[in-house]
Write a protein that holds these residues in place. Structure first.
Motif, PDB file in Angstrom:
ATOM      1  N   LEU A 207       0.825  -1.207   0.000  1.00 55.91           N
ATOM      2  CA  LEU A 207       0.000   0.000   0.000  1.00 55.91           C
ATOM      3  C   LEU A 207       0.859   1.258   0.000  1.00 55.91           C
ATOM      4  O   LEU A 207       0.440   2.307  -0.490  1.00 55.91           O
ATOM      5  CB  LEU A 207      -0.928   0.007   1.215  1.00 55.91           C
ATOM      6  CG  LEU A 207      -2.123  -0.953   1.163  1.00 55.91           C
ATOM      7  CD1 LEU A 207      -2.879  -0.923   2.483  1.00 55.91           C
ATOM      8  CD2 LEU A 207      -3.046  -0.617   0.013  1.00 55.91           C
ATOM      9  N   SER A 208       2.063   1.158   0.551  1.00 54.86           N
ATOM     10  CA  SER A 208       2.950   2.327   0.583  1.00 54.86           C
ATOM     11  C   SER A 208       3.300   2.794  -0.824  1.00 54.86           C
ATOM     12  O   SER A 208       3.626   3.963  -1.029  1.00 54.86           O
ATOM     13  CB  SER A 208       4.228   1.992   1.364  1.00 54.86           C
ATOM     14  OG  SER A 208       4.991   1.001   0.690  1.00 54.86           O
ATOM     15  N   GLU A 212       0.250   8.203  -2.475  1.00 53.88           N
ATOM     16  CA  GLU A 212      -0.278   9.428  -3.077  1.00 53.88           C
ATOM     17  C   GLU A 212      -1.701   9.224  -3.562  1.00 53.88           C
ATOM     18  O   GLU A 212      -2.560  10.091  -3.417  1.00 53.88           O
ATOM     19  CB  GLU A 212       0.612   9.857  -4.239  1.00 53.88           C
ATOM     20  CG  GLU A 212       0.198  11.167  -4.877  1.00 53.88           C
ATOM     21  CD  GLU A 212       1.172  11.603  -5.958  1.00 53.88           C
ATOM     22  OE1 GLU A 212       0.820  12.533  -6.707  1.00 53.88           O
ATOM     23  OE2 GLU A 212       2.268  11.023  -6.043  1.00 53.88           O
ATOM     24  N   LEU A 213      -1.966   8.060  -4.125  1.00 51.97           N
ATOM     25  CA  LEU A 213      -3.300   7.762  -4.626  1.00 51.97           C
ATOM     26  C   LEU A 213      -4.306   7.627  -3.486  1.00 51.97           C
ATOM     27  O   LEU A 213      -5.441   8.096  -3.567  1.00 51.97           O
ATOM     28  CB  LEU A 213      -3.255   6.480  -5.452  1.00 51.97           C
ATOM     29  CG  LEU A 213      -4.527   6.008  -6.156  1.00 51.97           C
ATOM     30  CD1 LEU A 213      -4.158   5.250  -7.411  1.00 51.97           C
ATOM     31  CD2 LEU A 213      -5.372   5.106  -5.257  1.00 51.97           C
ATOM     32  N   ALA A 218      -6.102   8.296   4.383  1.00 55.19           N
ATOM     33  CA  ALA A 218      -6.379   6.866   4.233  1.00 55.19           C
ATOM     34  C   ALA A 218      -6.277   6.148   5.582  1.00 55.19           C
ATOM     35  O   ALA A 218      -5.342   6.373   6.348  1.00 55.19           O
ATOM     36  CB  ALA A 218      -5.406   6.243   3.242  1.00 55.19           C
ATOM     37  N   LYS A 219      -7.244   5.311   5.854  1.00 55.75           N
ATOM     38  CA  LYS A 219      -7.246   4.527   7.088  1.00 55.75           C
ATOM     39  C   LYS A 219      -6.462   3.246   6.832  1.00 55.75           C
ATOM     40  O   LYS A 219      -7.034   2.187   6.556  1.00 55.75           O
ATOM     41  CB  LYS A 219      -8.678   4.227   7.506  1.00 55.75           C
ATOM     42  CG  LYS A 219      -9.517   5.483   7.734  1.00 55.75           C
ATOM     43  CD  LYS A 219     -10.959   5.136   8.070  1.00 55.75           C
ATOM     44  CE  LYS A 219     -11.795   6.379   8.293  1.00 55.75           C
ATOM     45  NZ  LYS A 219     -13.226   6.058   8.585  1.00 55.75           N
ATOM     46  N   LYS A 263     -11.623   1.816  -7.400  1.00 56.90           N
ATOM     47  CA  LYS A 263     -11.416   1.948  -8.846  1.00 56.90           C
ATOM     48  C   LYS A 263     -10.046   2.516  -9.182  1.00 56.90           C
ATOM     49  O   LYS A 263      -9.311   1.914  -9.983  1.00 56.90           O
ATOM     50  CB  LYS A 263     -12.530   2.789  -9.461  1.00 56.90           C
ATOM     51  CG  LYS A 263     -12.354   2.992 -10.965  1.00 56.90           C
ATOM     52  CD  LYS A 263     -13.492   3.791 -11.565  1.00 56.90           C
ATOM     53  CE  LYS A 263     -13.255   4.046 -13.054  1.00 56.90           C
ATOM     54  NZ  LYS A 263     -14.380   4.788 -13.672  1.00 56.90           N
ATOM     55  N   PRO A 264      -9.653   3.680  -8.620  1.00 56.85           N
ATOM     56  CA  PRO A 264      -8.313   4.192  -8.968  1.00 56.85           C
ATOM     57  C   PRO A 264      -7.187   3.259  -8.547  1.00 56.85           C
ATOM     58  O   PRO A 264      -6.160   3.173  -9.220  1.00 56.85           O
ATOM     59  CB  PRO A 264      -8.239   5.540  -8.231  1.00 56.85           C
ATOM     60  CG  PRO A 264      -9.303   5.484  -7.184  1.00 56.85           C
ATOM     61  CD  PRO A 264     -10.379   4.619  -7.746  1.00 56.85           C
ATOM     62  N   LEU A 265      -7.360   2.532  -7.439  1.00 60.42           N
ATOM     63  CA  LEU A 265      -6.330   1.599  -6.996  1.00 60.42           C
ATOM     64  C   LEU A 265      -6.206   0.436  -7.971  1.00 60.42           C
ATOM     65  O   LEU A 265      -5.099   0.029  -8.343  1.00 60.42           O
ATOM     66  CB  LEU A 265      -6.655   1.088  -5.594  1.00 60.42           C
ATOM     67  CG  LEU A 265      -5.623   0.166  -4.939  1.00 60.42           C
ATOM     68  CD1 LEU A 265      -4.271   0.860  -4.832  1.00 60.42           C
ATOM     69  CD2 LEU A 265      -6.106  -0.267  -3.556  1.00 60.42           C
ATOM     70  N   LEU A 266      -7.343  -0.091  -8.414  1.00 61.54           N
ATOM     71  CA  LEU A 266      -7.337  -1.195  -9.366  1.00 61.54           C
ATOM     72  C   LEU A 266      -6.721  -0.761 -10.691  1.00 61.54           C
ATOM     73  O   LEU A 266      -5.907  -1.472 -11.284  1.00 61.54           O
ATOM     74  CB  LEU A 266      -8.766  -1.694  -9.580  1.00 61.54           C
ATOM     75  CG  LEU A 266      -8.947  -2.971 -10.394  1.00 61.54           C
ATOM     76  CD1 LEU A 266      -8.227  -4.146  -9.759  1.00 61.54           C
ATOM     77  CD2 LEU A 266     -10.438  -3.283 -10.554  1.00 61.54           C
TER      78      LEU A 266
END
Length: 512
Positions: A207-208, A212-213, A218-219, A263-266
């Motif tokens: 996740l690091s 930025e995304l 972010a939790k 969605k942006p992560l995928l």
């Protein structure tokens, strides 16, 4: 074969088991119970749709297959691929494929066409091929392959799946994928079970890369816990008046946490790995309980990209080709036709790969590299019966050049990273001043005009700046060197292609 799914290892839901269905009859229980990846294609339904008729899929199907651009045989009715992959190291442990084709087949011709040797496994005719694969005739119209071609393992696979019981413990996630294909009737299903693949520490570390995304709010603890319970990911494609694609990621807990960032992560993950389909930008996200969904229309190009991830063994359909009997071709036309088809297939793959980075908006060397290896394997798997030996050498050279380009591109990041790690650029600090002017009268009189000033940068900060500057130079140097190497490889490819074209035209007195 399953690279699309492997790109999404961070994602995937416990579902109840279901009983076998009539669709894909005789295929489900050929899948070993330790499989963690599955692809099912109902080709009859796919190519019998109105969108297939409108887009002339059937007319283009044979040409695309002959050119090696698609692995789906033109007369396939149902296709099932399964495998077990070591997610940690990205290596395949075993792969199998089953294809039901129109009419009867005989695998005995595969041995001659691909230089294999005949065998008999568990009472079934089989062929062991040089590419570490067995082809087995399971019934008159059903062929299967298994790799690696370990005779003991293949025999045990056949023996075990001959007697599998209805309550065999398959992955619940893959059983659900069977249900989508057989009960719901989804023409294309690609599923991967990733339960227990990544530890919370590994997930948090990954996740690091997307800090930025994800944003400052972010939790991460909650997100890490959610992703630790990922069960699987499934891509489905339906066809009616138009093609519709859907990606579902199933979690153990409530997926609401990724409703905004899913969605942006995928997309970021797909882009990083060079597997992005532009259509996904327009797909709509949704959360339903423990499932995150992306769904939208799939263009013809998008559908082509989905199919291009398959590495279906061509040997399964090549059994349809009958070997010519001695003396049946006194004019040698079969050899000329085979040579022309092989040359056209290789050059079509070359041109398709040449345009792929631009067409698919590839932005990094790593994204492009994965396609070079895939196209090399497409050349390796082209039919070779009656093909001129010089052409076979040409094809092998092109495949080797593709792999050399792949290694050159993959090496860019590794070399740059190694050089940056040993880059100890430092600076002792510096200062600079800017003078103004002062004018005074008498002793200790006040002045007027701008006051001069002095600024300084300490050694630590200066060293960080210098390292950042030189790291950027290193990265640019490696990218430039990598691009130059790939360009030289493409020049060699063009030279070899021109040379073999001249040689074959003169040899056969026919246009190539």
């Amino acid at each position: 074969m399953f690279r699309f799914a492997l790109l999404l290892m961070m994602f995937s839901a416990s579902v109840p088991a279901v009983v076998a269905q009539s669709a894909f009859s005789g295929m489900r229980y050929r899948v070993p119970t330790d499989a963690n990846m599955l692809v099912m294609i109902n080709a009859e339904k796919l190519f019998g749709s109105s969108v297939a008729d409108r887009e002339r899929w059937n007319e283009r199907r044979q040409a695309a297959y002959d050119a090696g651009l698609t692995a789906l045989p033109p007369d396939a009715k149902e296709v099932l691929l399964a495998g077990r992959n070591d997610h940690e190291f990205g290596e395949s442990i075993w792969e199998m494929a089953l294809v039901r084709l129109e009419g009867e087949r005989n695998v005995s011709t595969v041995a001659q066409r691909y230089g294999g040797t005949m065998d008999n496994l568990e009472g079934r005719t089989a062929v062991k091929l040089p590419n570490d694969r067995y082809v087995v005739q399971l019934s008159k119209d059903l062929l299967g392959t298994y790799t690696p071609a370990n005779r003991q393992d293949v025999s045990r696979w056949l023996r075990k799946t001959d007697t599998v019981s209805a309550d065999a413990e398959y992955s619940p996630y893959l059983v659900q994928a069977f249900k989508y294909a057989t009960e719901v009737g989804t023409p294309i299903i690609m599923a991967m079970d990733v339960k227990d693949t990544l530890s919370p520490a590994e997930i948090r570390n990954r996740l690091s890369n997307y800090a930025e995304l994800l944003g400052a709010d972010a939790k991460l603890d909650e997100l890490t816990e959610l992703l630790s319970g990922v069960q699987g990911i499934t891509l489905g494609v339906t066809v009616a008046g138009q093609s519709v694609g859907a990606i579902r990621v199933d979690f153990e807990g409530d997926a609401g946490l990724v409703s905004e960032i899913g969605k942006p992560l995928l997309i970021a993950i797909l882009q990083k790995q060079g597997a992005m389909i532009d259509d996904i930008h327009d797909w709509k996200p949704a959360v339903k309980g423990s499932t995150f969904l992306l769904q939208g229309n799939l263009s013809t190009d998008g559908a082509r990209r989905v199919m291009s991830v398959l590495e279906l063994p061509r040997e399964l359909s090549e059994a349809m080709h009958l070997a010519s009997s001695p003396g049946s071709d006194p004019e040698g036309s079969a050899k000329q036709i085979a040579a022309q088809q092989y040359y056209n297939s290789v050059t079509t793959l070359i041109e398709d790969l040449r345009e792929k980075p631009k067409r698919d908006h590839v932005k990094t060397f790593g994204q492009a590299a994965m396609w070079y290896d895939r196209y090399a394997r497409k050349i390796d798997n082209l039919p070779i019966l009656n093909v001129d030996e010089d052409l076979l050498n040409y094809g092998a050279n092109i495949a080797d050049l593709f792999r050399s380009a792949e290694m050159a591109m993959k090496g860019v990041g590794m070399r740059a990273s190694n050089r940056r790690a040993s880059n100890n650029a430092g600076s002792g600090g510096y200062y600079y001043s800017s003078g103004g002017y002062r004018v005074g009268y008498g002793y200790n009189s006040g002045g007027y005009g701008p006051q001069g000033y002095t600024a300084s940068v300490g050694a630590g900060q200066a060293s960080l700046r210098e390292k950042g500057r030189t790291d950027a130079i290193i990265t640019k140097q490696e990218r430039t060197a990598g691009a130059a190497t790939v360009q030289q490889i493409w020049q060699t490819i063009d030279q070899e292609t021109a040379g073999v074209r001249r040689a074959m035209t003169e040899k056969y007195d026919a246009e190539f």
